[in-house]
Design an enzyme around this catalytic site. Sequence first.
Site, PDB file in Angstrom:
ATOM      1  N   GLY A  50       0.873  -1.175   0.000  1.00 42.93           N
ATOM      2  CA  GLY A  50       0.000   0.000   0.000  1.00 42.93           C
ATOM      3  C   GLY A  50       0.911   1.225   0.000  1.00 42.93           C
ATOM      4  O   GLY A  50       1.843   1.306   0.820  1.00 42.93           O
ATOM      5  N   ASP A 240      -1.541   4.717  -6.284  1.00 47.50           N
ATOM      6  CA  ASP A 240      -0.102   4.567  -6.037  1.00 47.50           C
ATOM      7  C   ASP A 240       0.673   5.752  -6.579  1.00 47.50           C
ATOM      8  O   ASP A 240       1.762   6.063  -6.098  1.00 47.50           O
ATOM      9  CB  ASP A 240       0.410   3.268  -6.661  1.00 47.50           C
TER      10      ASP A 240
END
Length: 349
Positions: A50, A240
């Site tokens: 993550g 991201d």
Amino acid sequence: MNDFETVYLDDKTRKLVILDQTRLPNEITYLFLNDPKEIWEAIYLLKVRGAPAIGVSAAIGLWAILARERYSSKEQFFSRLHQMVEYLDSARPTAVNLSWALETMEQEALGHRDFSVDGILQVLHDKAVRIREDDIAMCKAIGEHALTLVKPGDGLLTHCNAGRLATVKYGTATAVMYLGQERGYHFHVFCDETRPLLQGARLTAFELHQAGIDVTLECDGMSASAMRKGLIQAVFVGADRVAANGDFANKIGTSMLALAAWRYHVPFYCCAPSSSIDFSTASGDGIVIEERKPEEVTDMWYQAPMAPRGIKVFNPAFDVTDHDLVTGIITEKGIARYPYDQSLRRMLG
Ligand code: MRU
């Protein structure tokens, strides 16, 4: 709320501590790390994953590596610092938070180059702790903005894990769900399982369920059907890396979700702290997409291989969602709307 920590700095052992996400949902195991290879592998093997959590781990990990070593001169310290920044940054290419956190740490050290090595290490310790705390504040602010876009009882869909496990607390896409729960919104959350690594099933379903949120797990291919049935009032996903024009990379499958949302007129929001926004990349075409091992698709979750031996496999970990499919990009500073090349810059300078 949840009873685990994703990532923190342990002052007693002077180590980076991460919850090993490869063992979830069945086992809560914490890893205490200060060895460069172990930290690199923890990021590469998705023990911590993550975008924001990778950034925070790299900042704390960099400090933990540097703090355990001895230096004969300040030059040697700075050369080791730079070497470790480049090494950790090579673990994964797509999430900009990794290079952002490492560059921030290196700049902080350079800004205090007149200090002794011990003094610089103290500054780096404090900076890593601040990066972690800032992440909590940014996610909470994202959740507050997102709450203005939904109403009690809504069905919310999310993909992969942009939750507490992908950050320090709250998550980005899930912040609206946690804050909504605190305020009695009673959302119905749907989460995609997220092939091939099942972050939705193993991580998002785990953390939301543990927090007592009404969550339903579905296979990736079911989301269009859920939208068509009217079960979903908004989609929230993480990122991201957000390019300057609003194209963004997120877990593979996100762009298909955006296409389905567009077809069924479901608002589609990208949730990203400013540490995920990369003004130096003009559009999604400039984002490097990580490709991972074929076995993640053919073998990993099966007792016997689930594809013919030697089959060609395409396994990009992320895809790019085109900015014109995005209803809004929610950062800690507010909600940016199309055209993003102007609104993001206005918002974040
Ligand atoms: O490969 P992963 O598990 O690191 O991918 C994570 C995602 O794609 C998340 O959605 C993204 O990092 C945003 S996290 C707030």
